[in-house]
Structure formats: C-alpha cells, structure tokens
Design a protein around this motif. Structure first.
Motif, PDB file in Angstrom:
ATOM      1  N   ARG A 120       4.946   4.837  30.464  1.00 37.69           N
ATOM      2  CA  ARG A 120       5.274   3.476  30.000  1.00 37.69           C
ATOM      3  C   ARG A 120       6.682   3.411  29.414  1.00 37.69           C
ATOM      4  O   ARG A 120       7.358   2.388  29.525  1.00 37.69           O
ATOM      5  CB  ARG A 120       4.237   3.015  28.980  1.00 37.69           C
ATOM      6  N   ALA A 124       9.621   0.911  30.679  1.00 41.80           N
ATOM      7  CA  ALA A 124      10.486   0.078  29.833  1.00 41.80           C
ATOM      8  C   ALA A 124      11.958   0.289  30.180  1.00 41.80           C
ATOM      9  O   ALA A 124      12.734  -0.671  30.209  1.00 41.80           O
ATOM     10  CB  ALA A 124      10.231   0.394  28.362  1.00 41.80           C
ATOM     11  N   LYS A 125      12.345   1.536  30.469  1.00 46.63           N
ATOM     12  CA  LYS A 125      13.737   1.813  30.860  1.00 46.63           C
ATOM     13  C   LYS A 125      14.080   1.116  32.163  1.00 46.63           C
ATOM     14  O   LYS A 125      15.142   0.498  32.291  1.00 46.63           O
ATOM     15  CB  LYS A 125      13.968   3.317  31.033  1.00 46.63           C
ATOM     16  N   GLN A 127      12.592  -1.481  33.519  1.00 44.87           N
ATOM     17  CA  GLN A 127      12.607  -2.935  33.326  1.00 44.87           C
ATOM     18  C   GLN A 127      13.900  -3.381  32.662  1.00 44.87           C
ATOM     19  O   GLN A 127      14.443  -4.428  32.998  1.00 44.87           O
ATOM     20  CB  GLN A 127      11.410  -3.369  32.479  1.00 44.87           C
ATOM     21  N   SER A 128      14.399  -2.602  31.726  1.00 49.01           N
ATOM     22  CA  SER A 128      15.644  -2.994  31.052  1.00 49.01           C
ATOM     23  C   SER A 128      16.848  -2.876  31.974  1.00 49.01           C
ATOM     24  O   SER A 128      17.823  -3.606  31.820  1.00 49.01           O
ATOM     25  CB  SER A 128      15.860  -2.160  29.790  1.00 49.01           C
ATOM     26  N   ASP A 132      11.917  -7.229  35.954  1.00 48.14           N
ATOM     27  CA  ASP A 132      10.494  -7.099  36.250  1.00 48.14           C
ATOM     28  C   ASP A 132      10.167  -7.161  37.734  1.00 48.14           C
ATOM     29  O   ASP A 132       9.074  -6.779  38.139  1.00 48.14           O
ATOM     30  CB  ASP A 132       9.704  -8.206  35.539  1.00 48.14           C
ATOM     31  N   THR A 137      10.336  -1.082  39.460  1.00 49.50           N
ATOM     32  CA  THR A 137       9.484  -1.548  38.369  1.00 49.50           C
ATOM     33  C   THR A 137       8.066  -1.792  38.864  1.00 49.50           C
ATOM     34  O   THR A 137       7.095  -1.372  38.220  1.00 49.50           O
ATOM     35  CB  THR A 137      10.051  -2.843  37.753  1.00 49.50           C
TER      36      THR A 137
END
Length: 168
Positions: A120, A124-125, A127-128, A132, A137
């Motif tokens: 997870r 997050a990495k 997605q940043s 999305d 992703t």
C-alpha cells in the motif's frame, strides 16, 4: 575578480544542462538490445530461465541500462521468486527513483508475498507520481485487492474444538 560572478553563473548553467542530459532515458547498447529482445520472447514463451539468462547477459553488456532490472524482476516473479524480484525492483528504484514500473512491480511482488501494508505504501507512491487512473496504479491496486482476499490459514483457525472428544 570582475569575472568571478559571471564565471560562477556560467558554470552553474553548464552543470544544470549536463545533469539534465544524464538523467534522460537512453537506448541500450545494441548488443544488449538484442539480448533484451531474446529475453522478452523467451519470457512470452514461458521459458523464464532462458529469459533470466538473456537479461543477465544484457546487464553484463550494458550495466548502466536500468530497465533490465525491471525485466529481470518480472522474470523472477513469473518463476515464483518474489524475494529476488523485489531485490531487482529495488535496484531499479535506487537507480531511477521515479520508475513507475519498478515501484508498481515491487508493490505487486510485496502483495504476492503477503506484505500488504508495504504494498500500500508503494501504491501511494505510484498514485502521487501518476494519479489514480494510470495503468501502474490500477494494476497494483488490483494486486493488493487480490492479496487481501486470499485467506491466510493460521494456527488459531485449526485449533481443535474442546468439546469434541479426541482419540488417543
């Protein structure tokens, strides 16, 4: 001394342009490119050991070409060696911290091993970095969801019932 500020500014400008050209994606050595193509075709044919051999040979020919580590990791994952794949993905990430394929691949390998919290973090990495809706992703999110659905059998699940008589 009158030229010191101008010389400093000029050297800074040259250093910036040199660092930008170093960080850009490059093509592999032609001999390594042939080996990479052989490895990809072997991997598509299901010959993971042949693919690993070809990718390792390409790495020996062109050790500075980072995408080979991602390909080695994919071959290791298809062979069921998630730990080895994670090591290759991390080498690719060390060389190129923004490599989406390496970050997502490491997350997928972590999810396959059951390390969902670490996976997870990789999600997050990714997605940043790309949002999305990018393929990396979505693929990593699906791998995490599949890993979360897999039921883990623990010792507590298999504890015999105290009311049921046990045979000696």
């Amino acid at each position: 001394m009158r030229f010191a500020p101008a010389a400093a500014a000029l050297s800074l400008a040259l250093a910036m342009t040199a660092s930008v050209s170093i960080g850009q994606e490059r093509d592999p050595d032609p001999r390594a490119g042939v080996l990479i193509a052989e490895g990809k075709s072997a991997l598509n044919a299901g010959d993971t050991q042949g693919a690993i051999d070809a990718f390792e040979a390409a790495l020996a020919v062109d050790p500075g070409y980072t995408p080979v580590f991602v390909l080695l990791a994919e071959a290791a994952r298809s062979d069921g060696l998630q730990g080895k794949a994670i090591r290759y993905y991390r080498e690719a990430i060390d060389r190129d911290p923004g490599n989406l394929a390496a970050i997502a691949g490491e997350g997928e390998a972590l999810a396959e091993k059951g390390a969902l919290d670490k996976a997870r973090l990789n999600l997050a990495k990714v997605q940043s970095l790309c949002g999305d809706s990018c393929p990396e992703t979505l693929s990593l999110a699906n791998s995490i969801a599949a890993g979360a659905r897999a039921q883990v059998v623990t010792a507590e699940v298999n504890v015999p019932d105290a009311t049921t008589p046990q045979s000696n």
